[in-house]
Design a protein around this motif. Sequence first.
Motif, short mmCIF file in Angstrom:
data_model
loop_
_atom_site.label_atom_id
_atom_site.label_comp_id
_atom_site.label_asym_id
_atom_site.label_seq_id
_atom_site.Cartn_x
_atom_site.Cartn_y
_atom_site.Cartn_z
N SER A 262 0.83 -1.20 0.00
CA SER A 262 0.00 0.00 0.00
C SER A 262 0.87 1.26 0.00
O SER A 262 0.55 2.24 -0.68
CB SER A 262 -0.91 -0.01 1.23
OG SER A 262 -1.67 1.17 1.30
N LEU A 263 1.98 1.21 0.73
CA LEU A 263 2.91 2.34 0.75
C LEU A 263 3.54 2.55 -0.63
O LEU A 263 3.72 3.68 -1.07
CB LEU A 263 4.00 2.11 1.79
CG LEU A 263 3.66 2.44 3.24
CD1 LEU A 263 4.78 1.98 4.16
CD2 LEU A 263 3.42 3.93 3.42
N GLU A 264 3.88 1.45 -1.27
CA GLU A 264 4.45 1.56 -2.62
C GLU A 264 3.48 2.24 -3.57
O GLU A 264 3.86 3.11 -4.37
CB GLU A 264 4.82 0.17 -3.14
CG GLU A 264 6.20 -0.28 -2.77
CD GLU A 264 6.64 -1.45 -3.62
OE1 GLU A 264 7.84 -1.51 -3.97
OE2 GLU A 264 5.81 -2.31 -3.93
N SER A 265 2.21 1.83 -3.49
CA SER A 265 1.19 2.42 -4.35
C SER A 265 1.01 3.91 -4.04
O SER A 265 0.90 4.74 -4.95
CB SER A 265 -0.13 1.68 -4.16
OG SER A 265 -1.15 2.26 -4.93
N ALA A 266 1.02 4.25 -2.75
CA ALA A 266 0.88 5.66 -2.35
C ALA A 266 2.07 6.48 -2.82
O ALA A 266 1.91 7.63 -3.26
CB ALA A 266 0.74 5.75 -0.83
N ARG A 267 3.26 5.89 -2.75
CA ARG A 267 4.45 6.60 -3.23
C ARG A 267 4.35 6.91 -4.71
O ARG A 267 4.64 8.03 -5.16
CB ARG A 267 5.69 5.75 -2.96
CG ARG A 267 7.01 6.39 -3.41
CD ARG A 267 8.11 5.37 -3.53
NE ARG A 267 7.79 4.34 -4.50
CZ ARG A 267 8.64 3.36 -4.85
NH1 ARG A 267 9.82 3.29 -4.28
NH2 ARG A 267 8.28 2.46 -5.74
N ASP A 268 3.90 5.93 -5.51
CA ASP A 268 3.76 6.13 -6.95
C ASP A 268 2.74 7.23 -7.25
O ASP A 268 2.93 8.05 -8.16
CB ASP A 268 3.35 4.83 -7.63
CG ASP A 268 4.45 3.78 -7.54
OD1 ASP A 268 5.61 4.16 -7.32
OD2 ASP A 268 4.13 2.58 -7.69
N ASP A 269 1.63 7.24 -6.46
CA ASP A 269 0.62 8.27 -6.66
C ASP A 269 1.16 9.66 -6.35
O ASP A 269 0.87 10.64 -7.07
CB ASP A 269 -0.59 7.99 -5.76
CG ASP A 269 -1.36 6.75 -6.21
OD1 ASP A 269 -1.16 6.32 -7.37
OD2 ASP A 269 -2.14 6.21 -5.39
N ILE A 270 1.97 9.76 -5.30
CA ILE A 270 2.55 11.05 -4.92
C ILE A 270 3.51 11.55 -6.00
O ILE A 270 3.51 12.73 -6.38
CB ILE A 270 3.27 10.94 -3.56
CG1 ILE A 270 2.24 10.71 -2.45
CG2 ILE A 270 4.08 12.19 -3.27
CD1 ILE A 270 2.86 10.40 -1.10
N LEU A 271 4.33 10.65 -6.52
CA LEU A 271 5.27 11.04 -7.58
C LEU A 271 4.52 11.52 -8.83
O LEU A 271 4.94 12.48 -9.49
CB LEU A 271 6.17 9.86 -7.93
CG LEU A 271 7.17 9.43 -6.84
CD1 LEU A 271 7.92 8.18 -7.25
CD2 LEU A 271 8.15 10.56 -6.54
N MET A 272 3.40 10.86 -9.12
CA MET A 272 2.60 11.28 -10.28
C MET A 272 1.99 12.66 -10.04
O MET A 272 1.98 13.51 -10.95
CB MET A 272 1.49 10.26 -10.53
CG MET A 272 0.63 10.58 -11.77
SD MET A 272 -0.64 9.35 -12.04
CE MET A 272 -1.64 9.60 -10.56
#
Length: 247
Positions: free
Chosen positions: A59-69
């Motif tokens: 879930s953290l990985e997915s949140a990180r990708d969303d933040i970078l986007m």
Amino acid sequence: MNSHCLKWGIHFDLANKRDRVEELDKTMEDPGFWDDPEHSAKIVQESKKLKSVIERYESLESARDDILMLIEIAEEENDASVLEEVEDSLQQFEQEYESLRIETLLSGEYDKDNAILTLHAGAGGTESQDWASMLMRMYMRWAEANNYKLTVSNIQEGDEAGIKACTIEIAGDYAYGYLKGENGVHRLVRVSPYNAQGKRMTSFASVFVTPLVDDTIEVNIEQARISWDTFLSLIHISEPTRRTPIS
């Protein structure tokens, strides 16, 4: 975003956790797995906790990708509203990351267990008893803020204020791991409200934190370490004094 947030494998040891989950899943597929209910329950509990850590990491990985986007969008469109969304998302990400990181570090044998916290006021009379009471309230508020269950099993009120002693059971995941660092003597230096002359006083209170282990713990004592001592006690019984009747 802090650079250490990207060092996933170092902090969370995901590879070994996934290998362990596969190993446990194979064990649970064994036809005789449920023959020993106590052992089976331990395996199931360990598997659930490991899977929970892996799911939180993903879930953290997915949140990180969303933040970078979102950061890329904010840079391209120069939109202040997107920047605010990035800040909010980043704050939530760092809180969850730090929570998971700390729980990963609490890998001691009993860190995940409930805790029994015992407070004793030191020398100093009412001042120390008041200090012990302040510590008790602090730990209780901390437990409530972190959604731990509290049970006060023993409390001895102070003579004028505060407490002499108190025992609190704090139930919840990693309660002992978080609290074990509180073991020791805590000191308070202040201008005492209980001193008529307004002098600065030093007060002490001791804190003992122990894990609440379950019934599966085994204590083995080597026969070679057992010794027997026999003592003979001699009791002297004196005869009652005879009194001569008065004629």
